[in-house]
Each structure stands twice: as C-alpha cells, then as structure tokens.
Scaffold this active site. Structure first.
Site, PDB file in Angstrom:
ATOM      1  N   ASP A  14      37.942 -69.183 -19.777  1.00 26.03           N
ATOM      2  CA  ASP A  14      38.213 -68.054 -18.893  1.00 26.03           C
ATOM      3  C   ASP A  14      38.125 -66.758 -19.693  1.00 26.03           C
ATOM      4  OD1 ASP A  14      38.976 -66.522 -16.765  1.00 26.03           O
ATOM      5  OD2 ASP A  14      41.072 -67.164 -16.746  1.00 26.03           O
ATOM      6  N   ASP A 107      33.557 -65.405 -14.355  1.00 24.30           N
ATOM      7  CA  ASP A 107      34.158 -65.397 -15.682  1.00 24.30           C
ATOM      8  C   ASP A 107      34.890 -66.689 -16.036  1.00 24.30           C
ATOM      9  OD1 ASP A 107      36.157 -65.114 -13.828  1.00 24.30           O
ATOM     10  OD2 ASP A 107      37.157 -63.432 -14.820  1.00 24.30           O
ATOM     11  N   GLU A 108      34.599 -67.767 -15.329  1.00 21.04           N
ATOM     12  CA  GLU A 108      35.425 -68.967 -15.483  1.00 21.04           C
ATOM     13  C   GLU A 108      34.572 -70.215 -15.252  1.00 21.04           C
ATOM     14  OE1 GLU A 108      39.398 -70.815 -13.254  1.00 21.04           O
ATOM     15  OE2 GLU A 108      38.493 -68.931 -12.571  1.00 21.04           O
TER      16      GLU A 108
END
Length: 389
Positions: A14, A107-108
């Site tokens: 993350d 973003d993960e």
C-alpha cells in the site's frame, strides 16, 4: 518421504499518502510542508501527507474543514492521469515477482509470493526488495504486510505506516489480531462498529470469543465472515484482474415490451447489477453501452465515454436512460435489453473525491450492496424498479 506442504504467502502493498507523494515528486519544494490534495470549493480531501495529518486533516474531509485545521497547508488540485501512470509502473514492478498480482486500487495490491523462493530467495527478502525498488525507481514510500492470507496481510501493512514492514508468521494470525481494535478488520465500518460495541465487542479478540452462531443470528452470512476474520482465517485467493475487460448484464423479456416505463425500469435494474459487480471487483468504468434488440431481432447498441471513470449507480442511471432514449429509434416492441461497461480501471480509493457528491452517492450504494448481500437482491429496490415483475 512425505512431500513438503507449500505454505501460502501473500504480500499486501500500500503506497503511503500516494497522491500527495506524487505531487511532492512533481514539485520537490513541497517536501516538508503539509500537502493536501483535493479540488473545488465544495470538494473534499483526496489525500493528505503525514505532515498535514498531524493537524487532523484526513481523506474525505470537506476542504473547508481542512483549510480551517491547516490554513498554512499547500492545497493541490490533483492530477489523475499522472497518478494512473505511477500506478501502472508500480504494477509492472510487482508483476516481475509473481503472475498473481491483484490490483485493488491505484495504490494498493496483493501479490501471491508462494513458491517464489526458488527464484528470488526467502520471501521476506523478496518483499524487502520490492519495497526498496519502489523507493528507488518511483521515489515513493510503500508499506508491506506479509502473511498467510489476504486479510491478515492487509491489516499488517497498516501497522507501521509510513514505510512499514510487518510479517505475521504462520500460526500466529489470531494472536496478532487479538489486541487490535475491531475496526481494524476490513469491512468493519462505522455502522457495524456501533452494533459490535453495543454488544461489548471492542477488540478483535473480543469478537473471536463471540460464538459464531450468535454472530450469524445478528448479522446473517456476514456474521460467519466476521467469525473467520476474527480468527485470522481467509481462504480467498489472489486473483489477477487483467482478464476483466468489461462487465455486462442483459435480459430477454418473456413477451415483447413496448411500455417505456417498464423498459426504463428494467435498464435501471440492469445498471444497478452492473455497478454492484464493478464495486465488488474494486473497478471503475469510463464507457457505458446500452443494447436494444427489437421484436424482429434487429439489434442496436449505443455507447458513451465519461470524462472520469465511475462506479456509482446514479451516474450510470443518467447515462443509460439518455442513451436508451436517444438510441430507440424504431416503434417495434423490445425483445431484449442490455447494459455494459468497459474501459475498466482499478478504483482510486481516495476517489477523485474532488466532487463531494460522488463519495456520498458511493456510500449509499455500498450500504445498499451490503443489505442485498445479507438479505438478498430483492430486499431493497429503487422507486423505478419496485414495480417490475
């Protein structure tokens, strides 16, 4: 000699304060200052860097409030095209270490590192190497959680942000979770948290001590999921989403239909289902298509591409009805209707969030999704679809 059983190893990665970190890369003079990404006078905060968070600023907060809490902060409108480019580069790095990369948002991602020891050495070294590469090649900080399943890996990645690295050894999942606040479990939002606290549940350990049958009585199937989560159990596989190019639903009427109200209510129901499937996969769509097949089997389709990808029912309702009214050019009755979405991208959890209406509508949609998941698809209907048979 018994064959050695290969234990599953899942990494959850993350990026830390992603949007703000990209803005700092773009303008290094922002480093060391409170950076808040968001746009419009009535917008909300998309993300804030860790300096801004010290002043109480957080994602989804109205920008007016953020200005009041941190008047000296640097407010940036945001650049989604740039964020998506960084996201693509991150996923390319992850793909070098495993074919099983499940992108959850910009973003993960989850990465299944099971069996990669033969190629890259110990899994902890591999995860460290990925973290280091992201820092060196993208100039971004990323937090890593390493565990035997997706749920525990996700919780672990949030333990020591920013730039955290947390490993949960096999067999210690329940002990790792026990002392954490119950809201650390994915899926435990404010409404469920209130209900759990009313029952005396404060920590994950408290939840683990509640008999599963009682959780099922209180929360239906979701109660079983909670019971497993509290014990650190999660059998979901890491699934690459690369093959998903579009999502669609269509229905053929028992008898050909000419009533516009019935046709439009059917389209609304189909759109709801498509959007629910988008949200379940953590995807957004830019292109929406309506399919009309008439009684004489002539088929027309019409499409429209949005300026921003979305997963919100209300946005697609408007587009679908508009496309249908424009595209239905014949007086024949209708045999089949379909709704599809394409140009799919992973959902940005911070949202575009520059339009305050979108996160509020999504929150409503997610609540409806949860009700239908628990009580069935027919449990809640919108006004336009309530009269359908």
């Amino acid at each position: 000699m018994q064959p050695r059983i290969m234990r599953r190893v899942v990494a959850h990665l993350d990026l830390d304060a992603f949007f703000a970190a990209v803005e700092e890369n773009l303008d290094p003079t922002l480093r060391g200052k409170p950076v808040i990404v968001g746009g419009g006078k009535r917008g909300v905060v998309a993300t804030a860097n860790y300096i801004a968070r010290r002043y109480g600023v957080h994602s989804a907060m109205p920008l007016v409030t953020a200005h009041r809490l941190c008047p000296h902060g640097v407010f940036v409108a945001g650049n989604h095209r740039l964020y998506r480019d960084y996201s693509r580069r991150l996923m390319n790095i992850l793909g070098e270490y495993s074919p099983l990369v499940e992108q959850v948002s910009l973003d993960e991602a989850y990465v299944d590192l099971t069996g990669t020891e033969r190629l890259f050495g110990p899994v902890t070294h591999t995860a460290r190497a990925i973290q280091q590469r992201v820092q060196e090649e993208l100039a971004l900080s990323i937090s890593v959680g390493l565990a035997g399943n997706k749920l525990v890996a996700k919780v672990a990645s949030d333990m020591e942000k920013p730039h955290g690295f947390t490993v949960v050894p096999h067999g210690t999942e329940a002990a790792f979770l026990a002392s954490l606040p119950v809201e650390r479990l994915p899926g435990v939002g404010p409404a469920l948290l209130r209900k759990l606290r009313d029952r005396g549940v404060r920590t994950v350990g408290d939840l683990a001590r509640v008999p599963e049958r009682l959780l099922r009585l209180s929360f239906g199937e979701w109660g079983c999921t909670l019971a497993h989560a509290a014990r650190g159990e999660d059998h979901r596989r890491v699934e690459s989403r690369e093959m998903v190019k579009s999502i669609s639903r269509e229905t053929t009427f028992p008898d050909d239909v000419g009533d516009p109200e019935v046709l439009e209510s059917t389209l609304i129901a189909l759109t709801e289902d498509v959007c629910r499937r988008l949200r379940r996969r953590h995807l957004e769509a830019r292109t929406v298509t309506v399919k009309i097949r008439y009684a004489d089997f002539v088929t027309h389709t019409c499409s429209r591409t949005l300026t921003q990808p979305r997963d919100v029912d209300e946005v697609f309702f408007q587009e679908v009805i508009s496309l249908f009214r424009r595209g239905r050019t014949r007086r024949y009755r209708v045999r089949l209707l379909g709704v599809g979405v394409g140009n799919l991208t992973p959902r940005a959890w911070q949202d575009d969030l520059f339009d305050q209406r979108i996160p509020l509508l999504r929150e409503l949609d997610l609540k409806l999704d949860a009700i239908r998941e628990k009580y069935g698809r027919e449990a809640v209907k919108r006004g336009l679809t309530a009269g359908r048979r």
